[in-house]
Design a protein around this motif. Structure first.
Motif, mmCIF file in Angstrom:
data_model
loop_
_atom_site.group_PDB
_atom_site.id
_atom_site.type_symbol
_atom_site.label_atom_id
_atom_site.label_comp_id
_atom_site.label_asym_id
_atom_site.label_seq_id
_atom_site.Cartn_x
_atom_site.Cartn_y
_atom_site.Cartn_z
ATOM 1 N N GLU A 136 24.883 18.519 -6.242
ATOM 2 C CA GLU A 136 23.353 18.141 -5.131
ATOM 3 C C GLU A 136 22.786 18.839 -5.424
ATOM 4 N N ASP A 137 21.638 18.494 -6.342
ATOM 5 C CA ASP A 137 20.523 19.194 -6.627
ATOM 6 C C ASP A 137 20.128 20.700 -5.517
ATOM 7 N N VAL A 138 20.580 22.003 -7.046
ATOM 8 C CA VAL A 138 20.116 22.880 -5.639
ATOM 9 C C VAL A 138 19.274 23.902 -6.094
ATOM 10 N N THR A 139 18.747 23.378 -6.935
ATOM 11 C CA THR A 139 16.732 23.227 -8.071
ATOM 12 C C THR A 139 16.250 24.346 -6.760
ATOM 13 N N SER A 140 16.051 25.506 -6.917
ATOM 14 C CA SER A 140 14.997 25.834 -6.362
ATOM 15 C C SER A 140 14.187 25.462 -6.068
ATOM 16 N N PRO A 141 13.356 25.053 -5.121
ATOM 17 C CA PRO A 141 11.987 24.234 -4.632
ATOM 18 C C PRO A 141 10.644 25.274 -4.653
ATOM 19 N N ASN A 142 10.807 26.818 -5.005
ATOM 20 C CA ASN A 142 10.010 27.222 -5.224
ATOM 21 C C ASN A 142 9.414 27.300 -7.112
ATOM 22 N N ARG A 143 10.796 26.778 -7.496
ATOM 23 C CA ARG A 143 10.168 27.198 -9.115
ATOM 24 C C ARG A 143 9.308 26.928 -9.408
ATOM 25 N N VAL A 144 8.763 27.667 -10.194
ATOM 26 C CA VAL A 144 7.306 27.421 -11.368
ATOM 27 C C VAL A 144 7.921 26.320 -12.658
ATOM 28 N N ASP A 145 7.367 25.076 -13.003
ATOM 29 C CA ASP A 145 8.393 24.163 -13.918
ATOM 30 C C ASP A 145 7.363 24.149 -14.990
ATOM 31 N N ARG A 146 6.749 24.845 -14.868
ATOM 32 C CA ARG A 146 5.966 24.981 -16.504
ATOM 33 C C ARG A 146 4.453 26.393 -16.033
ATOM 34 N N TYR A 147 5.497 26.936 -17.452
ATOM 35 C CA TYR A 147 4.133 28.605 -17.480
ATOM 36 C C TYR A 147 3.721 28.806 -18.318
ATOM 37 N N PRO A 148 2.625 29.277 -19.210
ATOM 38 C CA PRO A 148 2.750 29.956 -20.921
ATOM 39 C C PRO A 148 3.255 31.062 -20.829
ATOM 40 N N LEU A 149 3.977 31.397 -21.545
ATOM 41 C CA LEU A 149 4.356 33.078 -22.386
ATOM 42 C C LEU A 149 3.750 33.451 -24.118
ATOM 43 N N VAL A 150 4.225 34.618 -23.622
ATOM 44 C CA VAL A 150 3.884 35.067 -25.325
ATOM 45 C C VAL A 150 5.289 35.309 -25.586
ATOM 46 N N VAL A 151 6.094 34.731 -27.332
ATOM 47 C CA VAL A 151 7.009 34.427 -27.389
ATOM 48 C C VAL A 151 7.045 35.493 -28.783
ATOM 49 N N THR A 152 7.667 37.055 -28.788
ATOM 50 C CA THR A 152 7.574 37.268 -30.117
ATOM 51 C C THR A 152 9.214 36.871 -31.179
ATOM 52 N N PHE A 153 9.126 36.544 -31.970
ATOM 53 C CA PHE A 153 10.394 36.670 -32.793
ATOM 54 C C PHE A 153 9.701 37.048 -34.222
ATOM 55 N N SER A 154 11.499 38.234 -34.679
ATOM 56 C CA SER A 154 11.383 38.379 -35.003
ATOM 57 C C SER A 154 12.162 38.179 -36.248
ATOM 58 N N SER A 155 12.341 38.891 -38.243
ATOM 59 C CA SER A 155 12.621 37.875 -38.880
ATOM 60 C C SER A 155 14.081 38.976 -39.320
ATOM 61 N N GLU A 156 14.650 37.589 -39.757
ATOM 62 C CA GLU A 156 16.424 37.694 -39.846
ATOM 63 C C GLU A 156 16.629 38.132 -41.653
ATOM 64 N N GLY A 157 15.329 38.527 -41.927
ATOM 65 C CA GLY A 157 15.489 38.662 -43.331
ATOM 66 C C GLY A 157 16.192 37.580 -44.206
ATOM 67 N N ASN A 158 15.842 36.497 -43.818
ATOM 68 C CA ASN A 158 16.314 35.129 -44.659
ATOM 69 C C ASN A 158 15.908 33.708 -44.986
ATOM 70 N N GLY A 159 14.622 33.827 -43.770
ATOM 71 C CA GLY A 159 13.508 33.479 -43.491
ATOM 72 C C GLY A 159 13.584 32.739 -42.174
ATOM 73 N N ASN A 160 14.825 33.217 -41.453
ATOM 74 C CA ASN A 160 15.446 32.301 -39.831
ATOM 75 C C ASN A 160 14.230 33.782 -38.980
ATOM 76 N N LEU A 161 14.054 33.580 -37.798
ATOM 77 C CA LEU A 161 13.391 34.026 -36.887
ATOM 78 C C LEU A 161 14.161 33.718 -35.629
ATOM 79 N N LYS A 162 14.848 35.389 -34.784
ATOM 80 C CA LYS A 162 15.076 34.952 -33.799
ATOM 81 C C LYS A 162 13.603 35.484 -32.749
ATOM 82 N N ILE A 163 14.624 34.648 -30.940
ATOM 83 C CA ILE A 163 13.341 35.463 -29.993
ATOM 84 C C ILE A 163 13.731 37.067 -29.902
ATOM 85 N N GLU A 164 12.380 37.931 -30.276
ATOM 86 C CA GLU A 164 13.104 39.408 -30.074
ATOM 87 C C GLU A 164 12.232 39.957 -27.871
#
Length: 175
Positions: A136-164
């Protein structure tokens, strides 16, 4: 006469305590660090790839009922990892599983430097739902499906990024 003698003696004594300018030290200015990427397009592409990888792993953990959240280590900061684990523990406790996948779009580069990349993006959870053991679907009926984020990444030193960090954008909704 004694008060007149005392004033010059105090002045001489205090003169030895006056602040002396520090000796000049020769320093070499730290060379400016080069940005992580040569172009905005490269920075944006790396951030998009890192976020897509994060969503893929995160969604898989949710599809697995919250099992083995340590798969996110190396993709997110330690602080963000702790927050993510709490959500996956709740899924496991509720004996739920996710069905579907999260998406993102409308990615804009906020900026980048020698150590980090910051973006604006829209997260879209409309295609992922939680189901209980009975299916059965138990997803909250009050969930906001789509919204804006500010996402900051840091360098792993090898060109790869991780989410900070990942925070809901408090300005006008650009999604």
């Amino acid at each position: 006469m004694k008060p007149l003698i005392a004033i010059p003696l105090i002045a001489i004594a205090l003169a030895g305590c006056s602040a002396q300018p520090p000796a000049l030290k020769e320093t070499t200015a730290a060379p400016e660090q080069k940005p992580l990427f040569a172009t905005d397009a490269e920075a944006l592409a790396a951030a998009e790839a890192a976020y897509a990888n994060y969503l893929e792993v995160s969604d898989q953990i949710a599809r697995d009922g919250g099992a083995n959240p340590e798969r996110l280590k190396g993709l997110v900061s330690d602080a963000l990892y702790k927050d993510e684990v709490i959500g996956f523990q709740q899924i496991a406790q509720d004996q739920s599983v996710a069905v579907g996948a999260s998406n993102f779009d409308t990615v804009h580069l906020q900026g980048y430097d020698a150590k980090s990349v910051s973006t604006y993006l829209c997260i879209d959870h409309s295609q992922i739902h939680l189901q209980n053991r009975s299916g059965e679907d138990v997803t909250s009926p009050n969930r906001v499906d789509r919204y804006p984020l500010v996402v900051t990444f840091s360098s792993e030193g090898n060109g790869n990024l991780k989410i900070e960090s990942s925070e809901t954008w408090s300005g006008q909704n650009f999604c």
